[in-house]
Design a protein around this motif. Structure first.
Motif, mmCIF file in Angstrom:
data_model
loop_
_atom_site.group_PDB
_atom_site.id
_atom_site.type_symbol
_atom_site.label_atom_id
_atom_site.label_comp_id
_atom_site.label_asym_id
_atom_site.label_seq_id
_atom_site.Cartn_x
_atom_site.Cartn_y
_atom_site.Cartn_z
ATOM 1 N N LEU A 162 2.590 9.947 14.375
ATOM 2 C CA LEU A 162 3.803 10.725 14.116
ATOM 3 C C LEU A 162 4.218 10.612 12.649
ATOM 4 C CD1 LEU A 162 6.008 10.017 17.278
ATOM 5 C CD2 LEU A 162 4.629 12.028 16.781
ATOM 6 N N TYR A 299 13.974 16.231 13.416
ATOM 7 C CA TYR A 299 12.730 15.478 13.583
ATOM 8 C C TYR A 299 12.194 14.912 12.267
ATOM 9 C CZ TYR A 299 11.264 20.232 12.402
ATOM 10 O OH TYR A 299 11.146 21.463 11.810
ATOM 11 N N SER A 315 3.747 6.909 24.138
ATOM 12 C CA SER A 315 3.947 8.367 24.108
ATOM 13 C C SER A 315 4.861 8.840 25.232
ATOM 14 C CB SER A 315 2.598 9.076 24.193
ATOM 15 O OG SER A 315 1.890 8.698 25.359
ATOM 16 N N LEU A 318 8.599 8.925 24.374
ATOM 17 C CA LEU A 318 9.072 9.750 23.268
ATOM 18 C C LEU A 318 10.169 10.718 23.686
ATOM 19 C CD1 LEU A 318 5.757 10.617 21.357
ATOM 20 C CD2 LEU A 318 7.600 9.073 20.636
ATOM 21 N N LEU A 352 7.319 16.426 22.519
ATOM 22 C CA LEU A 352 7.570 14.993 22.648
ATOM 23 C C LEU A 352 7.885 14.607 24.093
ATOM 24 C CD1 LEU A 352 9.708 14.413 19.416
ATOM 25 C CD2 LEU A 352 7.298 13.870 19.779
#
Length: 515
Positions: A162, A299, A315, A318, A352
């Motif tokens: 990321l 973001y 993940s 997220l 996400l």
């Protein structure tokens, strides 16, 4: 780009404003609508002539979106993407193991190349700025999709990836850092020195930030030496380092406690900018709120915040973390949720949250004539990621992919200059696609015999004899209309239409009889 704002278009039809009359629309193709005045008649309606008959003109309006790939720069994108698409289908057909990450990056590279060409030519056309916005959004979404779905990390720890995504799409700090490194020892005299160092820290680029701090004229002072020690000793999680997440978090907590203790000694009191950097890396709420207020997108700082507060997050966490960050971002910026969550913001959140269904639904609204959703869906399908959609997983995702390929291929075949590319997409759609190719080939607006021979060659190569004969009949009739009976006879013979051959032969006999 904000596709949530639906554009309004006025259709200048006076007849549809009369009593009892409305404006009705029907789809001609998947992307073209036809509108005209309409009077709703039921079995209770009296059978009397319309009071507007022969008094008002009846107009028919055709509406369809602009086809952006008519532009020469974007034409190269669609051609190169078609080549990648065909290569992927052939490799899949052969049963070879695919490097889907390499294919994804190839797609992204042609998008970036097209973006660069548009930026060079942006002054020549106002429309190019809109194309740049569209392609930037596409590349940003594709890159994040690649990280989360096409190239997932075995341990599901995604923060390093990321951070890479953030650096790629917010490159200002890295560019400024390059300039500062070129300045050498006098770099701290630049007004961009501290903003650049803090920007690098916020993106997790610790090593580059350390190198620039070494260029400061006070780099040998106790405060700078302490900052260097803190940054150098900061634990970094590596999935291939043999260290468990629990062990890493234990080391991280020890480092964090030790850093807070050093900060409390007041060693950085004479260097407020250096002190702020230390506050950033320990996740100080007040300091982060300051930078959130300065940021443009929700973001932009999210991966950096994870790097300093939860570097080993998985993940599947997220979605929850992103939603909490969005709420915080909106409160600090004093935004209502609906005011700042534009289309790209929403798609990134859906990614996400691993909600592929919402992602694909949303990117269909991008004004790129369905190029992006078609190619990304095909890639995700081939690497097995579309099985998350629908109850009957395999059937649903396959049908969704085929519907996109069919619509996109049909759209391309309706364009004079790139109809040949559309065949490659339709041929992946089984019997339905084959039927569409046969139908659309015979409808291609062929302007001369050279183009006709090209279409016939394509038809012959696929065994579409009916298409070949139909085109030959069209050119036979066209030649007769132009007063070229000899050429018409040649086309008629190729068409295998005995009736038409006979009629042209009779014409020759009549002419010879006259002489």
């Amino acid at each position: 780009m904000d596709v949530d704002k639906v554009p309004e278009l006025e259709i200048p039809d006076k007849l549809s404003t009369r009593d009892g009359i409305c404006l009705a629309g029907n789809f001609i193709t998947n992307s073209k609508l036809s509108f005209s005045a309409f009077r709703n008649i039921t079995r209770q309606t009296k059978d009397v002539p319309s009071p507007y008959a022969n008094k008002e003109d009846v107009k028919v309006f055709h509406l369809q979106p602009n086809f952006i790939f008519d532009d020469p720069i974007l034409r190269t994108l669609i051609g190169e993407a078609n080549g990648i698409f065909v290569t992927l289908q052939e490799l899949q057909k052969d049963g070879n193991k695919q490097d889907y990450v390499k294919i994804s990056r190839t797609y992204r590279s042609i998008i970036r190349a097209c973006l660069e060409k548009l930026q060079e030519a942006v002054d020549t056309s106002e429309e190019y700025q809109n194309f740049i916005t569209i392609l930037y959004s596409i590349e940003c979404i594709w890159h994040l999709s690649e990280i989360l779905f096409i190239d997932p990390i075995p341990s599901n720890v995604v923060t390093p990836q990321l951070l890479e995504w953030t650096r790629f799409h917010f490159p200002a700090a890295e560019r400024n850092a390059t300039d500062l490194l070129l300045h050498g020892r006098d770099a701290d005299e630049s007004e961009e020195y501290w903003p650049s160092v803090k920007g690098l820290i916020l993106q997790g680029q610790i090593d580059v930030a350390r190198a620039i701090l070494q260029l400061h004229s006070m780099s040998e002072s106790n405060a700078f030496k302490m900052a260097e020690q803190i940054l150098k000793s900061m634990p970094s999680y590596n999935i291939y380092g043999g260290l468990s997440v629990q062990k890493f978090r234990s080391q991280w907590q020890y480092w964090l406690t030790d850093t807070e203790r050093k900060l409390s000694t007041g060693i950085f009191a004479t260097e407020p900018d250096l002190e702020e950097i230390i506050y950033i890396i320990i996740g100080n709420t007040q300091t982060w709120n300051k930078f959130i207020k300065q940021s443009q997108n929700w973001y932009e700082l999210f991966p950096g915040f994870l790097f300093f507060t939860d570097p080993a997050c998985k993940s599947f966490e997220l979605g929850t973390l992103a939603q909490c960050w969005i709420n915080r971002w909106a409160n600090i910026k004093d935004f209502a949720h609906s005011n700042f969550m534009k289309h790209l913001d929403k798609v990134i959140l859906y990614l996400l949250e691993s909600d592929i269904h919402k992602v694909l639904h949303s990117i269909q609204q991008i004004g790129d004539n369905q190029w992006f959703v078609t190619h990304l869906t095909d890639l995700l399908y081939n690497c097995g990621q579309l099985e998350l959609i629908g109850e009957n997983k395999l059937t649903d995702c396959e049908d969704f992919r085929l519907s996109l390929l069919f619509d996109f291929g049909s759209t391309l075949m309706a364009r004079d200059s790139i109809w040949l590319l559309g065949i490659n997409y339709l041929e992946q759609c089984g019997l339905e696609g084959e039927g569409a190719v046969k139908t659309l080939l015979s409808r291609i607006p062929v302007k001369n015999e050279k183009q006709a021979l090209k279409v016939i060659e394509i038809a012959q190569g696929r065994g579409y004899i009916e298409v070949e004969h139909e085109i030959c009949k069209i050119f036979a009739k066209r030649s007769m209309a132009l007063g070229r009976p000899g050429n018409a006879l040649d086309w008629a013979i190729r068409s295998k239409d005995t009736t038409y051959v006979t009629s042209i032969t009779d014409f020759f006999l009549e002419v010879s009889f006259l002489f």
